[in-house]
Motif scaffolding. Structure first.
Motif, PDB file in Angstrom:
ATOM      1  N   ASN A 292       0.859  -1.181   0.000  1.00 49.48           N
ATOM      2  CA  ASN A 292       0.000   0.000   0.000  1.00 49.48           C
ATOM      3  C   ASN A 292       0.896   1.233   0.000  1.00 49.48           C
ATOM      4  N   MET A 293       0.983   1.914  -1.127  1.00 50.35           N
ATOM      5  CA  MET A 293       1.882   3.052  -1.276  1.00 50.35           C
ATOM      6  C   MET A 293       1.432   4.278  -0.494  1.00 50.35           C
ATOM      7  N   ASN A 294       0.176   4.336  -0.079  1.00 53.96           N
ATOM      8  CA  ASN A 294      -0.302   5.487   0.698  1.00 53.96           C
ATOM      9  C   ASN A 294       0.479   5.656   1.991  1.00 53.96           C
TER      10      ASN A 294
ATOM     11  N   VAL B 203       3.842   7.599   0.753  1.00 53.74           N
ATOM     12  CA  VAL B 203       3.781   8.883   0.051  1.00 53.74           C
ATOM     13  C   VAL B 203       4.126   9.998   1.035  1.00 53.74           C
ATOM     14  N   GLY B 204       5.044  10.867   0.627  1.00 54.02           N
ATOM     15  CA  GLY B 204       5.485  11.968   1.476  1.00 54.02           C
ATOM     16  C   GLY B 204       6.768  11.690   2.237  1.00 54.02           C
TER      17      GLY B 204
ATOM     18  N   SER C 151       4.166   9.378  -5.577  1.00 53.74           N
ATOM     19  CA  SER C 151       3.132   8.400  -5.924  1.00 53.74           C
ATOM     20  C   SER C 151       3.817   7.139  -6.407  1.00 53.74           C
ATOM     21  N   SER C 152       3.012   6.109  -6.615  1.00 55.50           N
ATOM     22  CA  SER C 152       3.551   4.920  -7.248  1.00 55.50           C
ATOM     23  C   SER C 152       3.472   5.097  -8.750  1.00 55.50           C
TER      24      SER C 152
END
Length: 148
Positions: free
Chosen positions: A123-125, A128-129, A144-145
């Motif tokens: 899960n890339m969320n 992110v950041g 992002s992915s």
């Protein structure tokens, strides 16, 4: 709060000279003895390395400080926020388009595409950041992915 995960050779004592001890960062340690030891609050605790040679010309002092809070490892463990330093390694697959900066005329790339950093089902969320650092010391941010 400060996170410490390395050995400190010496604390900087510039603010002590000006008697401003509020600027000195606090360093906390949990010391768990095999048998109970009577230590009232505000006691001076001194730890030494007893496994070194007494005749050796080395300092045996390991740490010193004041006992500021009672801690029961069975009951109070939820008060401490433990963390583990994690690191992932990947490779740069390709570079984004080159742009010429107006201020200094250098050619820069604002995007890189990496691979082998995450599995497909990750899960890339959660990432992110977060900041990335290359072996050369360049720093970037995961935006992002690929393909989103």
């Amino acid at each position: 709060f400060l996170q410490q995960d390395g050995y400190i050779e010496k604390l900087e004592d510039e603010s002590v000279a000006g008697n401003n001890t509020e600027d000195i960062p606090l360093h906390w340690a949990i010391i768990d003895f095999q048998t109970p030891v009577y230590c009232p609050l505000n006691s001076l605790i001194i730890g030494s390395r007893l496994d070194t040679d007494v005749q050796a010309n080395t300092c045996r002092l390991a740490f010193s400080g004041r006992l500021v809070e009672k801690f029961d490892s069975g009951k109070d463990l939820h008060k401490i926020r433990f963390y583990a330093r994690k690191e992932r390694a990947g490779t740069v697959d390709r570079l984004g388009e080159a742009h010429k900066r107006n201020d200094d005329g250098k050619i820069v790339r604002y995007e890189i595409y990496g691979c082998d950093l995450f599995r497909k089902e990750t899960n890339m969320n959660d990432f992110v950041g977060l900041h990335l650092e290359t072996e050369r010391g360049d720093i970037g941010v995961i935006q992002s992915s690929f393909g989103t």
